[in-house]
Design a protein around this motif. Sequence first.
Motif, short mmCIF file in Angstrom:
data_model
loop_
_atom_site.label_atom_id
_atom_site.label_comp_id
_atom_site.label_asym_id
_atom_site.label_seq_id
_atom_site.Cartn_x
_atom_site.Cartn_y
_atom_site.Cartn_z
N THR A 128 -2.01 -10.16 -2.89
CA THR A 128 -2.50 -10.12 -4.26
C THR A 128 -2.20 -8.60 -4.93
N LEU A 129 -2.28 -7.81 -3.91
CA LEU A 129 -1.93 -6.15 -4.25
C LEU A 129 -0.78 -6.35 -4.75
N THR A 130 0.41 -6.97 -4.20
CA THR A 130 1.89 -6.95 -4.42
C THR A 130 1.88 -7.41 -6.04
N HIS A 131 1.36 -8.54 -6.32
CA HIS A 131 1.09 -9.38 -7.54
C HIS A 131 0.77 -8.56 -8.65
N GLU A 132 -0.46 -7.90 -8.25
CA GLU A 132 -1.06 -7.09 -9.22
C GLU A 132 -0.15 -5.49 -9.69
N TRP B 209 0.79 -1.19 -0.09
CA TRP B 209 0.05 -0.02 -0.07
C TRP B 209 0.81 1.33 0.13
N ARG B 210 2.09 1.28 0.75
CA ARG B 210 2.86 2.31 0.88
C ARG B 210 3.53 2.54 -0.74
N HIS B 211 4.02 1.37 -1.19
CA HIS B 211 4.57 1.48 -2.55
C HIS B 211 3.58 2.07 -3.69
N TRP C 211 -8.49 -4.51 -8.82
CA TRP C 211 -9.72 -4.87 -8.01
C TRP C 211 -8.97 -6.11 -7.16
N LEU C 212 -9.27 -6.20 -5.92
CA LEU C 212 -9.10 -7.09 -4.97
C LEU C 212 -10.47 -7.74 -4.52
N CYS C 213 -10.26 -8.91 -4.18
CA CYS C 213 -11.61 -9.62 -4.03
C CYS C 213 -12.07 -9.18 -2.43
N SER C 214 -13.11 -8.84 -2.33
CA SER C 214 -13.56 -8.15 -0.92
C SER C 214 -13.49 -9.53 0.28
#
Length: 150
Positions: free
Chosen positions: A56-60, A11-13, A43-46
């Motif tokens: 998942t965020l890092t991957h995306e 998130w910081r990145h 989009w990240l699954c809720s």
Amino acid sequence: MSQTAIRWHPWRHLRDHHPEVVVSCQHELHATRMGFSRGRRIWLCSTLTQAERRCTLTHELVHVERGPLPEGLVAVRREEAIVNDIATRRLITIEQLVDAFRWHRHGSAEQLAEELWVDVPTFTFRMNALTPIEVAELENRLDGEWTYAC
């Protein structure tokens, strides 16, 4: 976790390097998708756990940085492997692996993943992608006293 093993903060990145990218966590995605990206949107699954969101965020983010997927199934699979390798190395450094194995010398993948604040698939991919030099580093730093159960 030691002070030398600083954790990756996707998130910081995102904030510091990709302020134009918008992330949505409001929708439940198809059961086979934890996340996906298109252009300047992720989009990240809720239903993801905190560790799953982090992975998942890092991957995306790596997908965003590398650009659109190539054409063809073989090329897409190769790109996914590259993205997984980059993402897991950001999330789990060799220093962090050493620290995790110091706490759980003969731990399960679940215990080690939790210690590293990642999901089990990310931990498993990282372990399977260890280079011979990284394995030697673990062996040396842990005096050969480390194993994990898949």
